[in-house]
Motif scaffolding. Structure first.
Motif, PDB file in Angstrom:
ATOM      1  N   PRO A  83       0.787  -1.241   0.000  1.00  0.00           N
ATOM      2  CA  PRO A  83       0.000   0.000   0.000  1.00  0.00           C
ATOM      3  C   PRO A  83       0.815   1.284   0.000  1.00  0.00           C
ATOM      4  CG  PRO A  83      -0.909  -1.590   1.546  1.00  0.00           C
ATOM      5  CD  PRO A  83       0.417  -2.144   1.099  1.00  0.00           C
ATOM      6  N   ARG A  84       2.049   1.234   0.511  1.00  0.00           N
ATOM      7  CA  ARG A  84       2.844   2.464   0.590  1.00  0.00           C
ATOM      8  C   ARG A  84       3.755   2.660  -0.623  1.00  0.00           C
ATOM      9  NH1 ARG A  84       2.317   4.553   5.627  1.00  0.00           N
ATOM     10  NH2 ARG A  84       1.578   3.154   7.268  1.00  0.00           N
ATOM     11  N   SER A  85       3.638   1.815  -1.620  1.00  0.00           N
ATOM     12  CA  SER A  85       4.510   1.899  -2.789  1.00  0.00           C
ATOM     13  C   SER A  85       4.013   2.953  -3.765  1.00  0.00           C
ATOM     14  CB  SER A  85       4.575   0.541  -3.487  1.00  0.00           C
ATOM     15  OG  SER A  85       3.298   0.200  -4.002  1.00  0.00           O
ATOM     16  N   PRO A  86       4.902   3.509  -4.626  1.00  0.00           N
ATOM     17  CA  PRO A  86       4.465   4.457  -5.662  1.00  0.00           C
ATOM     18  C   PRO A  86       3.479   3.844  -6.638  1.00  0.00           C
ATOM     19  CG  PRO A  86       6.836   4.577  -5.338  1.00  0.00           C
ATOM     20  CD  PRO A  86       6.367   3.388  -4.572  1.00  0.00           C
ATOM     21  N   ALA A  87       3.628   2.531  -6.916  1.00  0.00           N
ATOM     22  CA  ALA A  87       2.694   1.875  -7.832  1.00  0.00           C
ATOM     23  C   ALA A  87       1.277   1.895  -7.269  1.00  0.00           C
ATOM     24  CB  ALA A  87       3.139   0.436  -8.095  1.00  0.00           C
ATOM     25  N   CYS A  88       1.141   1.669  -5.946  1.00  0.00           N
ATOM     26  CA  CYS A  88      -0.186   1.718  -5.318  1.00  0.00           C
ATOM     27  C   CYS A  88      -0.744   3.134  -5.366  1.00  0.00           C
ATOM     28  CB  CYS A  88      -0.110   1.223  -3.879  1.00  0.00           C
ATOM     29  SG  CYS A  88      -1.702   1.221  -3.028  1.00  0.00           S
ATOM     30  N   ALA A  89       0.096   4.140  -5.129  1.00  0.00           N
ATOM     31  CA  ALA A  89      -0.371   5.531  -5.192  1.00  0.00           C
ATOM     32  C   ALA A  89      -0.880   5.866  -6.589  1.00  0.00           C
ATOM     33  CB  ALA A  89       0.754   6.473  -4.794  1.00  0.00           C
ATOM     34  N   ALA A  90      -0.193   5.336  -7.611  1.00  0.00           N
ATOM     35  CA  ALA A  90      -0.611   5.629  -8.978  1.00  0.00           C
ATOM     36  C   ALA A  90      -1.918   4.932  -9.329  1.00  0.00           C
ATOM     37  CB  ALA A  90       0.495   5.206  -9.948  1.00  0.00           C
ATOM     38  N   VAL A  91      -2.048   3.645  -8.995  1.00  0.00           N
ATOM     39  CA  VAL A  91      -3.258   2.914  -9.367  1.00  0.00           C
ATOM     40  C   VAL A  91      -4.456   3.405  -8.568  1.00  0.00           C
ATOM     41  CG1 VAL A  91      -3.079   0.989  -7.715  1.00  0.00           C
ATOM     42  CG2 VAL A  91      -4.109   0.613  -9.964  1.00  0.00           C
ATOM     43  N   ILE A  92      -4.220   3.871  -7.330  1.00  0.00           N
ATOM     44  CA  ILE A  92      -5.318   4.448  -6.547  1.00  0.00           C
ATOM     45  C   ILE A  92      -5.816   5.741  -7.204  1.00  0.00           C
ATOM     46  CG2 ILE A  92      -5.690   5.769  -4.436  1.00  0.00           C
ATOM     47  CD1 ILE A  92      -4.465   3.524  -2.889  1.00  0.00           C
ATOM     48  N   THR A  93      -4.897   6.543  -7.723  1.00  0.00           N
ATOM     49  CA  THR A  93      -5.298   7.786  -8.394  1.00  0.00           C
ATOM     50  C   THR A  93      -6.118   7.496  -9.639  1.00  0.00           C
ATOM     51  OG1 THR A  93      -3.286   8.862  -7.599  1.00  0.00           O
ATOM     52  CG2 THR A  93      -4.432   9.908  -9.432  1.00  0.00           C
ATOM     53  N   ILE A  94      -5.780   6.421 -10.347  1.00  0.00           N
ATOM     54  CA  ILE A  94      -6.462   6.117 -11.604  1.00  0.00           C
ATOM     55  C   ILE A  94      -7.721   5.300 -11.383  1.00  0.00           C
ATOM     56  CG2 ILE A  94      -6.213   5.041 -13.865  1.00  0.00           C
ATOM     57  CD1 ILE A  94      -4.538   7.543 -13.449  1.00  0.00           C
ATOM     58  N   LEU A  95      -7.685   4.319 -10.457  1.00  0.00           N
ATOM     59  CA  LEU A  95      -8.800   3.383 -10.288  1.00  0.00           C
ATOM     60  C   LEU A  95      -9.395   3.400  -8.894  1.00  0.00           C
ATOM     61  CD1 LEU A  95      -7.196   0.291 -12.088  1.00  0.00           C
ATOM     62  CD2 LEU A  95      -8.831   1.898 -13.040  1.00  0.00           C
ATOM     63  N   GLY A  96      -9.021   4.350  -8.075  1.00  0.00           N
ATOM     64  CA  GLY A  96      -9.378   4.285  -6.665  1.00  0.00           C
ATOM     65  C   GLY A  96     -10.705   4.851  -6.277  1.00  0.00           C
ATOM     66  N   GLY A  97     -11.700   4.724  -7.104  1.00  0.00           N
ATOM     67  CA  GLY A  97     -13.049   5.072  -6.699  1.00  0.00           C
ATOM     68  C   GLY A  97     -13.497   6.455  -7.041  1.00  0.00           C
ATOM     69  N   SER A  98     -12.648   7.296  -7.616  1.00  0.00           N
ATOM     70  CA  SER A  98     -13.074   8.658  -7.912  1.00  0.00           C
ATOM     71  C   SER A  98     -13.843   8.758  -9.204  1.00  0.00           C
ATOM     72  CB  SER A  98     -11.850   9.587  -7.985  1.00  0.00           C
ATOM     73  OG  SER A  98     -10.952   9.146  -8.982  1.00  0.00           O
ATOM     74  N   GLY A  99     -14.113   7.623  -9.829  1.00  0.00           N
ATOM     75  CA  GLY A  99     -14.940   7.642 -11.023  1.00  0.00           C
ATOM     76  C   GLY A  99     -14.106   7.692 -12.280  1.00  0.00           C
ATOM     77  N   GLY A 100     -14.801   7.698 -13.414  1.00  0.00           N
ATOM     78  CA  GLY A 100     -14.131   7.638 -14.697  1.00  0.00           C
ATOM     79  C   GLY A 100     -13.360   8.886 -15.063  1.00  0.00           C
ATOM     80  N   LEU A 101     -13.432   9.956 -14.264  1.00  0.00           N
ATOM     81  CA  LEU A 101     -12.752  11.202 -14.625  1.00  0.00           C
ATOM     82  C   LEU A 101     -11.430  11.362 -13.898  1.00  0.00           C
ATOM     83  CD1 LEU A 101     -15.856  13.525 -14.576  1.00  0.00           C
ATOM     84  CD2 LEU A 101     -14.729  12.559 -16.565  1.00  0.00           C
ATOM     85  N   GLN A 102     -11.156  10.526 -12.893  1.00  0.00           N
ATOM     86  CA  GLN A 102      -9.880  10.529 -12.175  1.00  0.00           C
ATOM     87  C   GLN A 102      -9.443  11.929 -11.745  1.00  0.00           C
ATOM     88  OE1 GLN A 102     -10.112   8.393 -15.030  1.00  0.00           O
ATOM     89  NE2 GLN A 102     -10.549   6.761 -13.595  1.00  0.00           N
ATOM     90  N   ASP A 103     -10.306  12.642 -11.054  1.00  0.00           N
ATOM     91  CA  ASP A 103      -9.919  13.945 -10.525  1.00  0.00           C
ATOM     92  C   ASP A 103      -8.981  13.754  -9.342  1.00  0.00           C
ATOM     93  OD1 ASP A 103     -11.379  15.192 -12.383  1.00  0.00           O
ATOM     94  OD2 ASP A 103     -12.996  15.844 -11.061  1.00  0.00           O
ATOM     95  N   THR A 104      -8.068  14.676  -9.174  1.00  0.00           N
ATOM     96  CA  THR A 104      -7.112  14.641  -8.093  1.00  0.00           C
ATOM     97  C   THR A 104      -6.717  16.071  -7.755  1.00  0.00           C
ATOM     98  OG1 THR A 104      -4.991  13.709  -7.381  1.00  0.00           O
ATOM     99  CG2 THR A 104      -5.155  14.420  -9.678  1.00  0.00           C
ATOM    100  N   PHE A 105      -5.768  16.256  -6.867  1.00  0.00           N
ATOM    101  CA  PHE A 105      -5.309  17.601  -6.547  1.00  0.00           C
ATOM    102  C   PHE A 105      -4.286  18.067  -7.579  1.00  0.00           C
ATOM    103  CE2 PHE A 105      -6.751  16.472  -2.184  1.00  0.00           C
ATOM    104  CZ  PHE A 105      -7.658  17.511  -2.048  1.00  0.00           C
ATOM    105  N   VAL A 106      -4.275  19.353  -7.807  1.00  0.00           N
ATOM    106  CA  VAL A 106      -3.352  19.928  -8.786  1.00  0.00           C
ATOM    107  C   VAL A 106      -1.916  19.630  -8.368  1.00  0.00           C
ATOM    108  CG1 VAL A 106      -2.574  22.062  -9.872  1.00  0.00           C
ATOM    109  CG2 VAL A 106      -5.002  21.739  -9.354  1.00  0.00           C
ATOM    110  N   GLY A 107      -1.111  19.195  -9.354  1.00  0.00           N
ATOM    111  CA  GLY A 107       0.289  18.922  -9.098  1.00  0.00           C
ATOM    112  C   GLY A 107       0.598  17.494  -8.725  1.00  0.00           C
ATOM    113  N   ARG A 108      -0.428  16.659  -8.530  1.00  0.00           N
ATOM    114  CA  ARG A 108      -0.161  15.257  -8.180  1.00  0.00           C
ATOM    115  C   ARG A 108       0.498  14.562  -9.369  1.00  0.00           C
ATOM    116  NH1 ARG A 108      -1.523  11.790  -4.185  1.00  0.00           N
ATOM    117  NH2 ARG A 108      -1.632   9.558  -4.699  1.00  0.00           N
ATOM    118  N   GLU A 109       1.541  13.782  -9.089  1.00  0.00           N
ATOM    119  CA  GLU A 109       2.305  13.108 -10.130  1.00  0.00           C
ATOM    120  C   GLU A 109       2.192  11.593  -9.960  1.00  0.00           C
ATOM    121  OE1 GLU A 109       6.293  14.502 -10.116  1.00  0.00           O
ATOM    122  OE2 GLU A 109       5.743  16.617 -10.316  1.00  0.00           O
TER     123      GLU A 109
END
Length: 620
Positions: A83-109
């Motif tokens: 869970p603490r890996s960069p790969a988990c952070a990336a897949v959570i941003t893309i598939l982590g429940g925020s819907g098909g638009l993948q909104d996040t905070f500005v500047g997130r990489e």
């Protein structure tokens, strides 16, 4: 802790969680979220690379880095096993429940690992979120969704608080999760807390199952929360249905651990459609067995479900899965999605009204008014936009128009004129499509003029009872008029053949006498007062209308029952009956004055005959 205290604690806990998911959306009204411009289905297939940056608003980060529709994420490498890996952070941003638009905070990489495709080798793409454009219509829709989402959660919680039961709990479970509020900001916050987001996914699965099970229980127990014996066998299956939907929802989140789950997610939404159809079928079947009063309440629930359920499920499929993108190439727009979610508020309002009120007006009235208002608003929207463009062109620098002219002068005048046009159009269309109401209004207006010209109180009593029943199609009517200092029932009455109540008393009939204190009509609930002495439930009074004379002294009280269809008296009919009561009060005064004049003439005649003197000069 007692059962009641535990129940209320659960209400507070679920309400807090529901509001926690919705309230953060106010953040987006001021500070926009960021976006990668990337939409990916549950199999990791890229279905859109424009997102909110389409229509000439600049290239999205995904398009800038060369991502194309059809590219696939390598879910075997992008996993949350750590869970603490960069790969988990990336897949959570893309598939982590925020819907098909993948909104996040500005500047997130994020770093995305792509699988090799035809003609393309596998590669790693680095994306950085940039501010997602959100225009004025989008902000207005977001504000409406957030406010309506909060109101629906609070309304459902209030019903459970004041009227606990399986019916209200089912309604509460459904709207604590399936409400119009948007959760983009909530999930953007959780993206920096992977463990908490994974726990949230489990809670989401539990909430989804409870919501669908609650909706089914609500359909089987409405309107009085009592179990229907004919549906008891099906009600026992409901928890298993909810558990199945919850399991599907939980399995759909397995893509965070490298498992493609698009088919599972699609199956979950198809099951949702099936349950929605089953809910409508149950409501339609049970409607036939209900009392007319409760049948009218059921019609409100059916109308709300028919409007709200399909729009919400359609929006969920469009946002959470790639089904529509793959089939029709339709990318989800946040404004359109917000409008679809907002329609869910209609279901909440209709159900809340049907549960809260024991008598309701015909559901056709708000449906007709809402349709007419919405259609005319859309019809006026095009001229408004055209006018705005024309004025914007007129404010070209060569014309030297002051910059304050449009916001301070032209805009208010234009809006006022359009408002007047809209009101007139609504009235004309309503007049065309609601002829029965206007016939009733004209009929009662003629009855009011007739009452003013009537000399006897008995004729006024008859008009007060018969005319509203005839023109409004009511089940009952009775008049209680002051005679010798007490309110006695007069004749004729309609629908009171077996009722034994002959006199209204302040100590026993407080709900009715309240209309004299408030000096306006008062609605009466079923079995609210003297039920054993009143007509049957179909004819029981639902409105008490006070009648006052010229000097403001109470003269009588008119009691009216509901419509023959079982629906309550509407606000427009309320005003018509109030106007008729005003004429009746003046008619009673006129009849009393005529009676006093006749008695005075008779007394003078007998007095003069007894004294054998000529009458006064004024009477010669």
């Amino acid at each position: 802790m007692s059962h009641s205290a535990l129940s209320r604690f659960a209400v507070i806990l679920v309400t807090a969680w529901g509001l926690t998911m919705v309230v953060p959306s106010f953040y987006r009204l001021i500070w926009p979220l960021g976006s990668l411009g990337l939409a990916v289905d549950n199999n990791g297939v890229v279905v859109d690379t424009a997102g909110p940056f389409e229509n000439g608003l600049g290239r999205s980060p995904a398009a800038t880095m060369g991502l194309a529709i059809g590219d696939r994420l390598d879910l075997r490498q992008m996993t949350c096993r750590k869970p603490r890996s960069p790969a988990c952070a990336a897949v959570i941003t893309i598939l982590g429940g925020s819907g098909g638009l993948q909104d996040t905070f500005v500047g997130r990489e994020v770093d995305l690992v792509l699988r090799p495709t035809a003609g393309k080798p596998g590669r790693i793409v680095h994306l950085r979120a940039k501010p997602a454009p959100l225009d004025l219509p989008g902000r207005l829709v977001l504000l409406a969704d957030t406010v309506v989402g909060i109101l629906t959660v609070l309304a459902a919680a209030w019903l459970v608080w004041v009227q606990p039961g399986w019916m209200t709990w089912g309604f509460f479970f459904y709207f604590s999760w399936f409400n119009p509020g948007q959760t983009y900001t909530y999930y953007a916050i959780l993206q920096s807390l992977p463990l908490l987001l994974l726990v949230n996914q489990c809670l989401v699965a539990l909430a989804t199952g409870a919501a669908f099970a609650g909706l089914l229980i609500f359909a089987m127990r409405f309107p009085d929360s009592k179990p229907d014996p004919s549906w008891y066998r099906w009600e026992r299956v409901t928890p298993w249905v909810g558990a199945f939907i919850g399991a599907l929802t939980l399995l759909a989140s397995a893509n965070l651990f490298g498992v493609p789950t698009e088919r599972i997610a699609t199956a979950a939404y198809v099951c949702g459609f099936v349950i929605d159809a089953a809910v409508l079928a149950v409501l339609l079947i049970r409607r036939r067995t209900l009392h007319p009063r409760n049948e009218q309440r059921m019609r409100w629930v059916i109308a709300g479900c028919a409007i709200g359920l399909p729009s919400y499920i359609f929006a969920e499929i469009w946002e959470e899965t790639g089904l529509l993108e793959n089939a029709w190439g339709l990318a989800p727009s946040q404004t359109v999605l917000g409008l679809l979610y907002l329609i869910q508020g209609v279901l909440a309002y209709f159900v809340w009204m049907a549960v809260r009120r024991q008598r309701v007006i015909s559901v056709a009235i708000p449906l007709r008014h809402g349709t007419v208002t919405a259609a005319l608003a859309l019809a006026l929207a095009v001229p408004v936009m055209f006018l705005h463009e024309r004025i914007a062109a007129a404010m070209h620098p060569t014309l030297h128009l002051p910059h304050w002219l449009w916001p301070l002068v032209l805009a208010p005048v234009t809006l006022l004129a359009l408002q007047r046009v809209h009101e007139a159009a609504v009235e004309l269309v309503d007049h065309a499509f609601n002829r029965a109401y206007h016939r009733s209004r004209h009929g009662l207006e003629r009855a009011g003029r007739t009452v003013l010209e009537t000399e006897g109180t008995t004729a006024i009593d008859r008009s007060l009872a018969e005319e509203p029943v005839h023109w409004l199609q009511l089940t009952s009517a009775a008049v209680f008029r002051y005679v010798d200092g007490a309110l006695h029932r007069t004749e004729p009455t309609i629908g009171w053949a077996h009722a034994t109540l002959q006199q209204l008393r302040p100590d026993l009939d407080g709900p009715v006498m309240e209309c004299l204190t408030r000096r306006k009509p008062v609605r009466l609930l079923p079995q609210q007062w003297r039920g054993d002495f009143l007509p049957d439930e179909d004819q029981a009074p639902c409105l008490a209308v006070p009648i006052f004379g010229w000097a403001g002294q109470a003269t009588a009280i008119a009691l009216f029952g509901p419509h023959v269809s079982g629906s309550d008296i509407t606000h427009d009919e309320y005003e018509m009956l109030q106007a008729l009561a005003v004429h009746a009060g003046r008619g009673y005064d006129r009849a009393e004055m005529e009676t006093l004049r006749r008695e005075l003439r008779d007394l003078r005649t007998r007095l003069h005959d007894g004294l054998k003197v000529p009458p006064p000069l004024t009477e010669r």
